[in-house]
Structure formats: C-alpha cells, structure tokens
Design a protein around this motif. Sequence first.
Motif, PDB file in Angstrom:
ATOM      1  N   ARG A  69      22.337 -18.116   3.562  1.00  0.00           N
ATOM      2  CA  ARG A  69      21.071 -17.528   3.128  1.00  0.00           C
ATOM      3  C   ARG A  69      20.951 -16.093   3.623  1.00  0.00           C
ATOM      4  N   ALA A  70      21.285 -15.851   4.888  1.00  0.00           N
ATOM      5  CA  ALA A  70      21.191 -14.502   5.447  1.00  0.00           C
ATOM      6  C   ALA A  70      22.195 -13.559   4.782  1.00  0.00           C
ATOM      7  N   LEU A  71      23.414 -14.036   4.534  1.00  0.00           N
ATOM      8  CA  LEU A  71      24.431 -13.190   3.906  1.00  0.00           C
ATOM      9  C   LEU A  71      24.047 -12.823   2.475  1.00  0.00           C
ATOM     10  N   VAL A  72      23.540 -13.798   1.716  1.00  0.00           N
ATOM     11  CA  VAL A  72      23.149 -13.522   0.326  1.00  0.00           C
ATOM     12  C   VAL A  72      21.902 -12.648   0.292  1.00  0.00           C
ATOM     13  N   ALA A  73      20.978 -12.821   1.230  1.00  0.00           N
ATOM     14  CA  ALA A  73      19.801 -11.956   1.297  1.00  0.00           C
ATOM     15  C   ALA A  73      20.219 -10.508   1.555  1.00  0.00           C
ATOM     16  N   ASN A  74      21.225 -10.304   2.416  1.00  0.00           N
ATOM     17  CA  ASN A  74      21.746  -8.960   2.660  1.00  0.00           C
ATOM     18  C   ASN A  74      22.426  -8.396   1.423  1.00  0.00           C
ATOM     19  N   MET A  75      23.100  -9.248   0.645  1.00  0.00           N
ATOM     20  CA  MET A  75      23.734  -8.796  -0.592  1.00  0.00           C
ATOM     21  C   MET A  75      22.675  -8.333  -1.592  1.00  0.00           C
ATOM     22  N   VAL A  76      21.609  -9.125  -1.756  1.00  0.00           N
ATOM     23  CA  VAL A  76      20.535  -8.785  -2.694  1.00  0.00           C
ATOM     24  C   VAL A  76      19.852  -7.484  -2.270  1.00  0.00           C
ATOM     25  N   SER A  77      19.581  -7.357  -0.986  1.00  0.00           N
ATOM     26  CA  SER A  77      18.958  -6.136  -0.478  1.00  0.00           C
ATOM     27  C   SER A  77      19.892  -4.936  -0.619  1.00  0.00           C
ATOM     28  N   GLY A  78      21.183  -5.144  -0.425  1.00  0.00           N
ATOM     29  CA  GLY A  78      22.162  -4.057  -0.500  1.00  0.00           C
ATOM     30  C   GLY A  78      22.322  -3.488  -1.891  1.00  0.00           C
ATOM     31  N   VAL A  79      22.374  -4.353  -2.921  1.00  0.00           N
ATOM     32  CA  VAL A  79      22.569  -3.851  -4.279  1.00  0.00           C
ATOM     33  C   VAL A  79      21.283  -3.273  -4.860  1.00  0.00           C
ATOM     34  N   SER A  80      20.130  -3.582  -4.270  1.00  0.00           N
ATOM     35  CA  SER A  80      18.877  -3.016  -4.781  1.00  0.00           C
ATOM     36  C   SER A  80      18.455  -1.779  -3.995  1.00  0.00           C
ATOM     37  N   LYS A  81      18.454  -1.838  -2.652  1.00  0.00           N
ATOM     38  CA  LYS A  81      18.019  -0.702  -1.834  1.00  0.00           C
ATOM     39  C   LYS A  81      19.157   0.007  -1.114  1.00  0.00           C
ATOM     40  N   GLY A  82      20.157  -0.737  -0.695  1.00  0.00           N
ATOM     41  CA  GLY A  82      21.270  -0.164   0.055  1.00  0.00           C
ATOM     42  C   GLY A  82      20.991  -0.165   1.547  1.00  0.00           C
ATOM     43  N   PHE A  83      22.026   0.104   2.312  1.00  0.00           N
ATOM     44  CA  PHE A  83      21.924   0.167   3.767  1.00  0.00           C
ATOM     45  C   PHE A  83      22.435   1.521   4.231  1.00  0.00           C
ATOM     46  N   GLU A  84      21.903   1.991   5.356  1.00  0.00           N
ATOM     47  CA  GLU A  84      22.398   3.244   5.925  1.00  0.00           C
ATOM     48  C   GLU A  84      22.386   3.156   7.438  1.00  0.00           C
ATOM     49  N   ARG A  85      23.301   3.897   8.047  1.00  0.00           N
ATOM     50  CA  ARG A  85      23.416   3.976   9.498  1.00  0.00           C
ATOM     51  C   ARG A  85      23.500   5.451   9.847  1.00  0.00           C
ATOM     52  N   LYS A  86      22.717   5.877  10.836  1.00  0.00           N
ATOM     53  CA  LYS A  86      22.666   7.280  11.224  1.00  0.00           C
ATOM     54  C   LYS A  86      23.303   7.447  12.605  1.00  0.00           C
ATOM     55  N   LEU A  87      24.191   8.437  12.710  1.00  0.00           N
ATOM     56  CA  LEU A  87      24.856   8.755  13.972  1.00  0.00           C
ATOM     57  C   LEU A  87      24.528  10.188  14.362  1.00  0.00           C
ATOM     58  N   ASN A  88      24.434  10.443  15.662  1.00  0.00           N
ATOM     59  CA  ASN A  88      24.194  11.791  16.174  1.00  0.00           C
ATOM     60  C   ASN A  88      25.351  12.211  17.059  1.00  0.00           C
ATOM     61  N   LEU A  89      25.706  13.509  16.990  1.00  0.00           N
ATOM     62  CA  LEU A  89      26.727  14.076  17.859  1.00  0.00           C
ATOM     63  C   LEU A  89      26.027  14.838  18.972  1.00  0.00           C
ATOM     64  N   VAL A  90      26.400  14.532  20.218  1.00  0.00           N
ATOM     65  CA  VAL A  90      25.806  15.200  21.363  1.00  0.00           C
ATOM     66  C   VAL A  90      26.936  15.859  22.135  1.00  0.00           C
ATOM     67  N   GLY A  91      26.884  17.170  22.264  1.00  0.00           N
ATOM     68  CA  GLY A  91      27.907  17.908  22.994  1.00  0.00           C
ATOM     69  C   GLY A  91      28.021  19.320  22.460  1.00  0.00           C
ATOM     70  N   VAL A  92      28.360  20.252  23.319  1.00  0.00           N
ATOM     71  CA  VAL A  92      28.490  21.646  22.919  1.00  0.00           C
ATOM     72  C   VAL A  92      29.704  21.794  22.012  1.00  0.00           C
ATOM     73  N   GLY A  93      29.499  22.333  20.817  1.00  0.00           N
ATOM     74  CA  GLY A  93      30.592  22.554  19.878  1.00  0.00           C
ATOM     75  C   GLY A  93      30.965  21.345  19.049  1.00  0.00           C
ATOM     76  N   TYR A  94      30.268  20.236  19.197  1.00  0.00           N
ATOM     77  CA  TYR A  94      30.572  19.043  18.405  1.00  0.00           C
ATOM     78  C   TYR A  94      29.972  19.222  17.013  1.00  0.00           C
ATOM     79  N   ARG A  95      30.805  19.062  15.982  1.00  0.00           N
ATOM     80  CA  ARG A  95      30.344  19.255  14.600  1.00  0.00           C
ATOM     81  C   ARG A  95      30.938  18.188  13.694  1.00  0.00           C
ATOM     82  N   ALA A  96      30.191  17.868  12.656  1.00  0.00           N
ATOM     83  CA  ALA A  96      30.669  16.934  11.628  1.00  0.00           C
ATOM     84  C   ALA A  96      30.477  17.581  10.274  1.00  0.00           C
ATOM     85  N   GLN A  97      31.378  17.269   9.356  1.00  0.00           N
ATOM     86  CA  GLN A  97      31.309  17.837   8.012  1.00  0.00           C
ATOM     87  C   GLN A  97      31.828  16.783   7.033  1.00  0.00           C
ATOM     88  N   ALA A  98      31.027  16.504   6.003  1.00  0.00           N
ATOM     89  CA  ALA A  98      31.432  15.556   4.970  1.00  0.00           C
ATOM     90  C   ALA A  98      32.109  16.312   3.839  1.00  0.00           C
TER      91      ALA A  98
END
Length: 177
Positions: A69-98
């Motif tokens: 039930r939990a896995l299928v509920a996550n599938m239904v939520s994922g295909v309708s709204k999606g999931f996201e995870r946010k990460l932060n970089l902490v440090g002098v000179g640390y950079r990310a680029q997509a």
Amino acid sequence: MSRVGKMPVAVPQGVDVTITAEQISVKGSLGTLVRPANALVSVKNDAGKLTFTPVNESADADALSGTMRALVANMVSGVSKGFERKLNLVGVGYRAQAQGQKLNLQIGFSHPVVKDMPAGIKVECPTQTEILIKGADRQVVGQIAAEVRAIRPPEPYKGKGIRYSDEKVSLKETKKK
C-alpha cells in the motif's frame, strides 16, 4: 490486518492504474512506474480507490499488505506530483553546476566530480550552492541524493561538505591543550 494496509489509496484524475497478476503499473503526467505484484497481497481498484488485502492470515501477508500500500501510494503520488530532494553545499569555493543529465561538482578536490543522472531524474542548480534532484520514483530520487551527499559528507569540525537542506550538523569542539 496492518493499519497502513487498511487505508485505501485515492487515485487522482489523470492517473491510470493497471493491475495484473504479475505487476502493478501506474501512469501519469510525469511518467510510468511499474512494480512487481506480490502473491500474498490482493489489490483491487474500486472506482478510483485502491484497496490492499492479505490473501491469508499469515504475518508475512499482513506486513506485505501495508508495504505494498505504501509503495503504490508513493507511485501514485510520484506520477502525479513528483518527488524532490534539496541539497546544500557548505564550504569556501564549493560549487555545483547542472549540465543536462550531468551534475558537475567542485568540492575541494583537485579535480571536478561529474555525476551522471539516470533516466527519469532531473537535476537543477538554482544557485551555485544548491542542488535540486527531481523525479517520479521516490526511491531513486532518495538514492541519487544519498550518492551525491556521500561524495563529500559534512565533516564534524567545520561542517563543510554536502548536506540535505533539512539536515542539522552538530559540530564538535576542537582539541584543547
């Protein structure tokens, strides 16, 4: 019966659920997710509500009904709204680029670290110190975020590294003479 397994999963408009003996397929605006069905759990679609019942009275079937039930509920939520995870970089000179399906990280090593994203996962960098990982599959989004964080986890003395946006890093006191 499992308390989680007793609750039905509501299927929103625009989401199509197909149930066969071998697999459960959920299709929505953000993609299609497929999960193998378990023989110990019976799944029924009653007018937009998915119900999960154990096939027999065993403890395994009871536990798996809540898990499915939990896995299928996550599938239904994922295909309708999606999931996201946010990460932060902490440090002098640390950079990310997509760059398309690649994440380019400069995090204090002598070389840049390039991480390839699997199909179905999008990566964005709103600023140079923020990383947003988005996708329809909750497990894959969490796994990719954990792999990116593992490249340079936060260290306990200055807190430098890659951390989740909601993560609290407790700093240690330095050694005194």
